[in-house]
Motif scaffolding. Structure first.
Motif, mmCIF file in Angstrom:
data_model
loop_
_atom_site.group_PDB
_atom_site.id
_atom_site.type_symbol
_atom_site.label_atom_id
_atom_site.label_comp_id
_atom_site.label_asym_id
_atom_site.label_seq_id
_atom_site.Cartn_x
_atom_site.Cartn_y
_atom_site.Cartn_z
ATOM 1 N N UNK A 1 0.700 -1.133 0.274
ATOM 2 C CA UNK A 1 -0.024 0.194 0.013
ATOM 3 C C UNK A 1 0.936 1.448 0.035
ATOM 4 N N UNK A 2 2.042 1.370 0.814
ATOM 5 C CA UNK A 2 2.751 2.389 0.739
ATOM 6 C C UNK A 2 3.538 2.541 -0.727
ATOM 7 N N UNK A 3 3.884 1.452 -1.384
ATOM 8 C CA UNK A 3 4.349 1.534 -2.338
ATOM 9 C C UNK A 3 3.621 2.276 -3.360
ATOM 10 N N UNK A 4 2.351 1.738 -3.686
ATOM 11 C CA UNK A 4 1.543 2.013 -4.317
ATOM 12 C C UNK A 4 1.095 3.799 -4.321
ATOM 13 N N UNK A 5 1.041 4.042 -3.131
ATOM 14 C CA UNK A 5 0.731 5.400 -2.745
ATOM 15 C C UNK A 5 1.976 6.315 -3.327
ATOM 16 N N UNK A 6 3.344 5.965 -3.246
ATOM 17 C CA UNK A 6 4.446 6.542 -3.652
ATOM 18 C C UNK A 6 4.436 6.644 -5.148
ATOM 19 N N UNK A 7 3.924 5.644 -5.682
ATOM 20 C CA UNK A 7 3.836 5.551 -7.198
ATOM 21 C C UNK A 7 2.670 5.758 -8.019
ATOM 22 N N UNK A 8 1.782 6.601 -7.118
ATOM 23 C CA UNK A 8 0.407 6.939 -7.896
ATOM 24 C C UNK A 8 0.449 7.616 -9.446
ATOM 25 N N UNK A 9 1.543 8.354 -9.438
ATOM 26 C CA UNK A 9 1.686 9.150 -10.701
ATOM 27 C C UNK A 9 1.737 8.426 -12.039
ATOM 28 N N UNK A 10 2.201 7.131 -11.571
ATOM 29 C CA UNK A 10 2.303 6.224 -12.756
ATOM 30 C C UNK A 10 1.303 5.277 -13.161
ATOM 31 N N UNK A 11 1.191 4.763 -14.396
ATOM 32 C CA UNK A 11 0.022 4.007 -14.901
ATOM 33 C C UNK A 11 0.296 2.470 -14.265
ATOM 34 N N UNK A 12 -0.981 1.997 -13.796
ATOM 35 C CA UNK A 12 -0.730 0.703 -13.326
ATOM 36 C C UNK A 12 -0.840 -0.355 -14.478
ATOM 37 N N UNK A 13 -0.358 -1.630 -14.209
ATOM 38 C CA UNK A 13 -0.423 -2.697 -15.231
ATOM 39 C C UNK A 13 -1.111 -3.647 -14.685
ATOM 40 N N UNK A 14 -1.766 -4.797 -15.250
ATOM 41 C CA UNK A 14 -2.466 -6.032 -14.708
ATOM 42 C C UNK A 14 -1.291 -6.663 -14.076
#
Length: 500
Positions: A381-394
């Protein structure tokens, strides 16, 4: 007029050359504090594709006897990837192999294991480094990306063997496969060509199957029910100056079960029958390995003995973790993980997770690092918050935190993971190991951050599941490029980043 003609000639030449050119992006990378920066820089003009890799023969123990290379199985210089026929592997294949390895790793915990840990070996002088190469390992118990070149028998038959740090007994294919079998064409050991080969009889201390001499003259291999074979002994030659007489191994029928890949598996576990226990007892009780980070261009090593493991560890060891005994994994090398930080900030761990078992197995076959869900979820969860600017992938298999960096035009900022180990006696004050960005990610295009990339951490089965594994696993990506020193007499594991 002249300039127009010159321009036309240049355009024609460019069109002719385009099929032989490739567009590429260069990257520059640097770290500030606990953040890693990957900057993308595109070329103004196309450049020629990289020339084919020219490989000289990989040295063996007989050629120089000491520090020798370890290669990933995809390295074009690997003798098991002749000519670089395979340069990448699909994420589906990697996830499938990881899942099978994880299941087989913990299957022994639920069914029990007949192997016994070795006593602490006495210190001695001398040492040896083993030559290694790489190959896929599609057999029991899982898949391995690296092999060591050793000799079995008298005279020695040189065989490429995958290595495993928790197997309990080495396995060797002892007969050629029948035509059309999965292992057809792979190397095997021929006992009839060895003057020192001997089956292990029932009743021998090296036979743990519980058989009686009246039922069968030789000891059957029972640790792996999907393999057929018997326990045997022969000379194991690592280099001209290092060999093990009466080395015990499982002599596997060539066409039984699944293929072992290469010629088999070399056991480096804490079991008394492993090569680490047998050889390290006469070489300082210490061994280490360094798994290469790049699948195509770098080398690693496997070393056994005080003289070679490593020469300058006192000055360069970054972190030391005490070895702990886990009754569920008696043959494995286990350390305790006390905490995790991301980008310089500690990840809050739920109280019940902080007081639960924090055992972490070091594995040389599983690529990803698996954590208890209660520890992994806050990190994810912390990593996703820090990387929120980048497009997610499956998601890719067990990896549920993935990003598509292919369209990123400038830079990617990556918060770095640090692992904190428990101190001596299980107390606080443990040392911290920082992971580089390459050790944190699985990339769909190896070495290319600007591809589809996943955080190479995943969750184990639920903490609340009574049958869930009792230990986390530190995979090969997290260990890559660092020398991992197994000081068994000293009761500790040392980590030396940047060693290969």
């Amino acid at each position: 007029m002249a300039s127009a003609i010159a321009s036309s000639i240049f355009l024609c030449l460019l069109l002719l050359l385009l099929p032989h050119l490739g567009y590429s992006y260069h990257t520059s990378r640097y770290t500030r504090g606990s953040t890693h920066f990957v900057v993308r820089r595109s070329d103004d003009l196309p450049r020629a594709s990289a020339p084919p890799v020219s490989c000289s023969p990989i040295p063996s123990g007989a050629s120089n006897g000491k520090k020798l290379p370890v290669l990933h199985r995809l390295n074009p210089c690997s003798p098991l990837n002749a000519g670089g026929k395979q340069s990448t592997t699909s994420s589906v294949d990697v996830s499938h192999r990881a899942g099978r390895r994880l299941r087989s790793l913990f299957a022994a915990v639920q069914s029990g294991d007949d192997a016994a840990p070795a006593p602490a070996p006495a210190a001695a002088s001398g040492g040896v480094t083993i030559p290694t190469t790489g190959t896929p390992e599609p057999g029991a118990p899982g898949f391995h990306d690296y092999t060591v070149v050793v000799g079995y028998g008298t005279p020695a038959q040189q065989l490429a063997m995958a290595f495993d740090t928790g197997l309990g007994i080495s396995l060797v294919r002892c007969a050629a496969c029948r035509p059309g079998a999965p292992c057809d064409g792979l190397a095997s050991f021929d006992p009839s060509r060895s003057s020192t080969f001997a089956p292990v009889p029932c009743g021998s201390p090296d036979c743990r199957s519980g058989c009686s001499s009246g039922s069968t003259p030789s000891c059957p291999l029972t640790s792996f029910p999907f393999l057929s074979g018997a326990v045997a002994q022969d000379v194991l030659t690592l280099t001209p100056s290092a060999s093990v007489d009466d080395f015990t191994f499982g002599c596997v029928e060539g066409s039984s079960g699944e293929p072992l890949g290469a010629a088999g598996l070399l056991d480096l576990s804490r079991d008394s029958r492993s090569v680490a226990s047998r050889l390290a007892a006469d070489a300082g009780g210490t061994f280490s390995y360094c798994l290469p980070l790049s699948t195509t261009s770098s080398h690693g090593f496997l070393a056994i003995g005080e003289a070679d493991v490593p020469h300058n560890r006192t000055a360069r060891v970054t972190a030391v973790a005490p070895l702990v005994y886990d009754p569920a994994f008696p043959n494995h090398y286990v350390i305790d993980l006390a905490g995790v930080s991301l980008g310089g900030r500690d990840i809050p761990i739920p109280p019940h997770a902080a007081t639960a078992s924090a055992a972490m197995v070091l594995d040389t076959a599983l690529p990803y690092t698996y954590m208890k869900p209660s520890m992994y979820a806050p990190l994810r969860d912390a990593f996703r918050r820090a990387m929120a600017r980048y497009p997610r992938a499956p998601a890719m298999g067990d990896l549920d935190t993935c990003y598509n960096f292919t369209g990123v035009r400038h830079e990617v900022l990556i918060p770095l993971v640090h692992l904190t180990f428990r101190g001596i006696g299980g107390g606080g004050g443990g040392q911290v190991l920082g992971l580089g960005a390459d050790q944190m990610f699985y990339m769909s295009e190896p070495g290319n951050f600007f591809s589809v990339t996943c955080l190479a951490f995943a969750a184990l089965p639920s903490d609340g599941d009574a049958e869930a594994p009792l230990a986390m696993v530190m995979g090969t990506l997290a260990q890559s490029s660092m020398e991992v020193v197994h000081d068994v007499p000293g009761g500790k594991i040392g980590f030396i980043p940047g060693s290969c």
